[in-house]
Design an enzyme around this catalytic site. Structure first.
Site, PDB file in Angstrom:
ATOM      1  N   HIS A   1       0.807  -1.221   0.000  1.00 52.97           N
ATOM      2  CA  HIS A   1       0.000   0.000   0.000  1.00 52.97           C
ATOM      3  C   HIS A   1       0.839   1.270   0.000  1.00 52.97           C
ATOM      4  CE1 HIS A   1      -4.399  -0.713   0.222  1.00 52.97           C
ATOM      5  NE2 HIS A   1      -3.972  -1.950   0.342  1.00 52.97           N
TER       6      HIS A   1
ATOM      7  N   ASP B   1      -7.585   4.512   8.906  1.00 56.71           N
ATOM      8  CA  ASP B   1      -8.938   4.426   8.341  1.00 56.71           C
ATOM      9  C   ASP B   1      -9.163   3.121   7.590  1.00 56.71           C
ATOM     10  OD1 ASP B   1      -9.799   6.881   9.318  1.00 56.71           O
ATOM     11  OD2 ASP B   1      -9.051   7.984   7.591  1.00 56.71           O
TER      12      ASP B   1
ATOM     13  N   GLU C   1     -13.057  13.326  12.707  1.00 57.26           N
ATOM     14  CA  GLU C   1     -12.413  13.649  11.438  1.00 57.26           C
ATOM     15  C   GLU C   1     -13.249  14.703  10.716  1.00 57.26           C
ATOM     16  OE1 GLU C   1     -11.147  10.578   8.839  1.00 57.26           O
ATOM     17  OE2 GLU C   1      -9.915   9.550  10.346  1.00 57.26           O
TER      18      GLU C   1
END
Length: 542
Positions: free
Chosen positions: A124, A185, A296
């Site tokens: 990632h 997240d 957030e």
């Protein structure tokens, strides 16, 4: 009797220092963008000397796992899908000793080869950080994962492999009514990957990033040594590796702090039309003792039918008022809040939420609420991944830009960027939320602005096929960076990516000397994580 590698290290100390001096003083020429070509064609780089003997040399190692030398394109690809550099081999380790033996062998062969090593988890990275051009990529997913050990006493923790996924840790620890306190997240990432960066999400204002919720690590250094480290044992390596971008060692084991886990969450969204009101409310919430568990925010620019889109997952507090609200042509700011709870305490929870909301100044008609399970909330991004994969839109280029902005300059940033440089967010979400650095440990390698409250601003763009999206987004990203530099905002990149060592030195600032000293101590030949492009071996790049 010492090993050949140890003897080699002792006998060649002066050579090592000379090597390292060259590494520190060398950098990639300005203006060279090694990630500009999103194909699998690697850059034209002269072959290593004696490169033909390298695979046979690696084949001599006695391992629990194995090397592969063909069909390596998967190791030259990551989530960013922008940089593609083929390694010469991929190690599929079964044990930590496989990793240690490989690094020691490459270290021993350093006089005849310039091989480097990159650890790859779920791939990632965004800019080839886990790739090793003509080097060795370690497929961490092949590492045998011992059963997680969970301590549920007064100081609960879980011992896990560095290749373990956070989603698996969530499911296992919940069996004991526990879970990690700080998350990202997206949970389908490896422990070693996020701890090498920071691991930031909406819980960081209260618990700090993931790197501040670790008690102990097992690390394989650039010398091939397997070292256990913590705040009390080998502390310099411990704090260096946390947020150290893979420069000092490969994380093979971690002891992670746990806390009580509730079963449900109340998930709330509200909108603001003024950025100053939005940011003031965010800062108020992260500074309150009895606040939400997750905070957030998002920026929405000219999003048509915004509230109607929310209705698939959220319920409006006032459906009539919500139906009359229009988002067309506006810049709006969404505050997203979550409170964890157990069903038997729902009444107390509702009272707490009502009090917290009464202290905010959002647009009343935009209050939306939802109740979902704790797992469903934490794993929410994975649902989006499944949808995007089904449409063939997951493995596209992701030229993300993540910034940390000091509180004192966030209004200047918002005024200069939103609606000016960035005129819409059709390419992906824009996250923005503050964190309180009083909860953060300043001994790790992570670099942040100096102020106590900083904002994470994340432009999570996707370049869709059949468009000029990638070039447009990367140009826009550069304009944002240029604006930050010209306005002297004191911004820092999170998940940083730079082209020259001068830029890296500016990024680390006063921490650069410590960073260089740690590199010299734990990876003196700059074998590890070459894709970060902080310390480069003497490879001629044209």
């Amino acid at each position: 009797m010492g090993s050949p590698v140890c003897a080699f290290l002792k006998q060649n100390n002066i050579i090592f220092l000379r090597f390292f001096a060259i590494l520190v003083l060398s950098c990639i020429p300005d203006g060279t963008n090694l990630c500009s070509n999103p194909s699998f064609d690697t850059p034209t780089i002269p072959p290593h000397s004696s490169s033909s003997s390298i695979p046979s040399s690696l084949k001599t190692l006695t391992l629990d796992g194995y090397f592969s030398f063909e069909n390596l394109k998967h190791a030259a690809k990551d989530f960013g899908n922008i940089c593609h550099y083929l390694p010469i081999a991929v190690l599929h380790p079964k044990s930590v000793s496989d990793i240690s033996s490989t690094i020691k062998h490459i270290l021993y062969m350093s006089s005849v080869t310039k091989l480097t090593v990159a650890a790859r988890g779920r791939g990632h990275s965004l800019q080839g950080q886990a790739q090793a051009y003509q080097g060795v990529v370690i497929n961490m997913e092949s590492l045998d994962r011992p059963s997680m050990y969970i301590e549920n006493g007064e100081v609960p923790y879980v011992d896990v492999s560095g290749s373990e996924l956070w989603i698996n840790i969530l499911h296992e620890t919940l069996k004991y009514g526990l879970s990690p306190k700080s998350w990202t997240d997206y949970l389908h990432l490896t422990v070693g990957g996020t701890l090498s960066n920071a691991g930031i999400s909406g819980q960081a204002f209260r618990h700090g990033p993931q790197i501040d919720n670790v008690y102990q690590l097992e690390v394989v250094t650039g010398r091939g040594e397997v070292v256990t480290c913590s705040d009390k044992e080998n502390a310099d390596l411990f704090y260096g590796v946390l947020g150290g971008l893979g420069q000092f060692g490969i994380i093979t084991r971690a002891r992670i702090s746990l806390g009580p886990a509730e079963k449900m969450v109340k998930w709330i969204r509200v909108l603001y039309s003024e950025f100053s009101t939005f940011s003031n409310d965010q800062e108020h919430l992260i500074s309150s003792n009895n606040s939400f568990d997750y905070i957030e925010g998002f920026v929405m620019i000219n999003r048509t039918g915004l509230l109607n889109n929310w209705r698939s997952s959220f319920n409006p507090k006032d459906p009539i008022q919500a139906s009359q609200f229009s988002s067309d042509g506006k810049i709006l700011y969404c505050l997203e809040m979550v409170k964890y709870f157990n069903p038997e305490k729902i009444d107390v929870l509702n009272q707490d939420i009502e009090k917290l909301l009464s202290e905010l100044n959002y647009i009343p008609s935009t209050l939306f609420l939802s109740e979902v399970s704790y797992v469903e909330f934490l794993d929410r991004v994975h649902l989006s991944e499944i949808k995007l994969r089904s449409k063939g839109l997951w493995e596209v280029p992701h030229p993300w830009l993540n910034l940390l902005i000091p509180k004192s300059r966030i209004l200047d940033f918002a005024e200069g960027v939103f609606g000016n440089i960035v005129k819409d967010n059709n390419n992906g979400p824009i996250l923005i939320y503050p964190v309180n650095k009083a909860k953060w440990n300043n001994r790790t390698s992570m670099v942040t602005p100096e102020e106590d409250i900083i904002y994470l601003v994340a432009f999570l763009s996707s370049a869709l096929p059949g468009t000029d999206g990638l070039e447009h987004i990367m140009t826009q990203n550069q304009h944002i960076l240029d604006f930050c530099a010209k306005a002297q905002l004191g911004a820092k990149q999170y998940l940083p990516h730079y082209h020259t060592q001068d830029e890296w030195q500016a990024h680390f600032g006063t921490q650069w000397e410590t960073f260089v000293q740690r590199k010299s101590a734990y990876d003196p030949l700059a074998i590890l994580a070459p894709g970060q492009r902080i310390f480069q071996k003497a490879i001629s790049i044209t």
